[in-house]
Design an enzyme around this catalytic site. Structure first.
Site, PDB file in Angstrom:
ATOM      1  CG  ASN A   9      -1.493   1.075   1.068  1.00  0.00           C
ATOM      2  OD1 ASN A   9      -1.808   2.440  -0.121  1.00  0.00           O
ATOM      3  ND2 ASN A   9      -2.371   1.685   2.774  1.00  0.00           N
ATOM      4  CD1 TRP A  10       3.418   0.387  -2.675  1.00  0.00           C
ATOM      5  CD2 TRP A  10       3.669   2.358  -4.998  1.00  0.00           C
ATOM      6  NE1 TRP A  10       3.929   0.529  -3.938  1.00  0.00           N
ATOM      7  CE2 TRP A  10       4.332   1.197  -4.932  1.00  0.00           C
ATOM      8  CE3 TRP A  10       3.713   3.492  -5.228  1.00  0.00           C
ATOM      9  CZ2 TRP A  10       4.535   1.052  -5.760  1.00  0.00           C
ATOM     10  CZ3 TRP A  10       4.115   2.734  -6.777  1.00  0.00           C
ATOM     11  CH2 TRP A  10       4.893   1.421  -7.335  1.00  0.00           C
ATOM     12  CE  LYS A  11       0.058   3.848   4.450  1.00  0.00           C
ATOM     13  NZ  LYS A  11      -0.006   3.723   6.168  1.00  0.00           N
ATOM     14  CG  HIS A  95      -5.604   1.495   5.270  1.00  0.00           C
ATOM     15  ND1 HIS A  95      -5.277   2.694   6.513  1.00  0.00           N
ATOM     16  CD2 HIS A  95      -5.132   1.258   5.100  1.00  0.00           C
ATOM     17  CE1 HIS A  95      -3.815   2.615   6.441  1.00  0.00           C
ATOM     18  NE2 HIS A  95      -3.229   0.709   5.309  1.00  0.00           N
ATOM     19  CD  GLU A  97      -3.512   4.901   6.568  1.00  0.00           C
ATOM     20  OE1 GLU A  97      -2.978   5.729   5.697  1.00  0.00           O
ATOM     21  OE2 GLU A  97      -2.376   5.194   7.401  1.00  0.00           O
ATOM     22  CD  GLU A 167      -3.260  -2.843   7.370  1.00  0.00           C
ATOM     23  OE1 GLU A 167      -2.194  -2.738   6.603  1.00  0.00           O
ATOM     24  OE2 GLU A 167      -4.471  -1.630   6.830  1.00  0.00           O
ATOM     25  N   GLY A 173       2.687   1.667  10.972  1.00  0.00           N
ATOM     26  CA  GLY A 173       3.409   3.224  10.725  1.00  0.00           C
ATOM     27  C   GLY A 173       4.397   3.470  11.919  1.00  0.00           C
ATOM     28  CB  SER A 213       5.531  -1.785  11.603  1.00  0.00           C
ATOM     29  OG  SER A 213       4.894  -0.454  11.880  1.00  0.00           O
ATOM     30  N   GLY A 234       3.168  -1.353   4.405  1.00  0.00           N
ATOM     31  CA  GLY A 234       2.604  -0.449   4.335  1.00  0.00           C
ATOM     32  C   GLY A 234       4.145   0.716   3.589  1.00  0.00           C
ATOM     33  N   GLY A 235       4.741   1.091   4.649  1.00  0.00           N
ATOM     34  CA  GLY A 235       6.165   1.619   4.717  1.00  0.00           C
ATOM     35  C   GLY A 235       7.086   1.074   3.533  1.00  0.00           C
TER      36      GLY A 235
HETATM   37  C1  PEP Z   1      -0.921  -0.063   5.785  1.00  0.00           C
HETATM   38  O1  PEP Z   1      -0.731   1.093   5.910  1.00  0.00           O
HETATM   39  O2  PEP Z   1      -1.698  -0.731   6.038  1.00  0.00           O
HETATM   40  C2  PEP Z   1       0.338  -0.279   7.029  1.00  0.00           C
HETATM   41  C3  PEP Z   1       0.705  -1.876   7.036  1.00  0.00           C
HETATM   42  O3  PEP Z   1       1.183   0.289   6.966  1.00  0.00           O
HETATM   43  P1  PEP Z   1       2.850  -0.034   7.742  1.00  0.00           P
HETATM   44  O4  PEP Z   1       3.476  -0.988   6.911  1.00  0.00           O
HETATM   45  O5  PEP Z   1       3.709   1.393   7.317  1.00  0.00           O
HETATM   46  O6  PEP Z   1       2.882  -0.582   9.198  1.00  0.00           O
END
Ligand code: PEP
Length: 250
Positions: A9-11, A95, A97, A167, A173, A213, A234-235
């Site tokens: 997920n590049w956001k 998600h 967010e 999640e 994050g 994470s 994500g990251g």
């Molecule tokens: C996400 O936003 O779905 C996610 C899992 O982010 P991160 O891996 O950065 O925690």
């Protein structure tokens, strides 16, 4: 159908040239034989570019959101038909967010799940508790309610076509990951919930991903849990080397 999946997920990251670089890095170092289905979710503006450049690679293109309506006066929104026309076959729905910042409710997410399934787009349906709920040991209740309200109206056959991503919001994050035991405990709980509502066959056919994470250093242990079928990243998905290392963790 239950399968191993690693989704990035590049956001709201990566303009066109950054997308080009990241996809190049990814395709150059991705092994030919993959042990998991690989999905990338770039921003809307780069979906077509991603699809065109990944056409001959086993990487699926995913949107980070969908609109619940077919078409019409919804300024600023993107329809499922538009997404399909640029090669999208997965969509992230719910998600944290989107739930938090854009106030997406369970009722709205139910419509998005329906819209997605009606158009043969697989929803990666996200659930997860915030820190206070975890601390109050209410995390199972929160996840149960999120799943029930947005997906338990589906038939067993329909349900098999969704992917669930657990999640925990406190792990997104933040660099704080759920322990492999915490992830397994919740994934097993979700699978048992599905079995209770439908049947064990249905529960066994659903892929349940962990997100929060995930990094190359912890992916192997998390993915090694019996009810964890992969990850929503994500990251670490913004770095080709890290993302490929995570994919290779199976
Ligand atoms: C996400 O936003 O779905 C996610 C899992 O982010 P991160 O891996 O950065 O925690």
């Amino acid at each position: 159908m239950r399968k191993k999946i690693v989704a990035g997920n590049w956001k709201m990251n990566c303009d066109l040239s950054e997308t080009k670089n990241l996809l190049e890095g990814l395709t150059q170092s991705l092994p030919n034989l993959l042990s998991a289905e690989v999905i990338v979710a770039p921003p809307f503006t780069n979906l077509q570019f991603a699809f065109d450049n990944l056409k001959n690679r086993p990487i699926h293109v995913c949107s980070q959101n969908i609109n619940e309506n077919d078409s019409g006066a919804f300024t600023g929104e993107i329809s499922v038909a538009m997404l399909k026309s640029v090669g999208v076959n997965y969509a992230i729905v719910g998600h944290s967010e989107r739930r938090e910042i854009y106030n997406e409710t369970d009722e709205l997410l139910k419509k998005k799940v329906n819209q997605s399934l009606k158009n043969n787009i697989t929803p990666l349906f996200c659930v997860g508790e915030k820190l206070p709920a975890r601390e109050a040991e209410k995390h199972f209740d929160v996840v149960k309610e999120q799943i029930e309200k947005a997906t338990f109206h589906l038939s067993a056959d329909e349900f098999k076509n969704i992917v669930i991503a657990y999640e925990p919001v406190w792990a997104i994050g933040t660099g704080k990951t759920a322990s492999p035991e915490q992830a397994q405990e919740m994934h097993l709980y979700i699978r048992e919930l599905i079995a209770k509502k439908y049947n064990q066959t249905t529960a066994d056919e659903v892929s349940i991903l962990y997100g929060g994470s995930v990094k190359p250093a912890n992916a192997k242990e998390i993915f090694g849990q019996p009810d964890v079928d992969g990850g929503l990243i994500g990251g670490a998905s913004l770095n080709a080397e890290d993302f490929v290392a995570i994919i290779k963790s199976f």
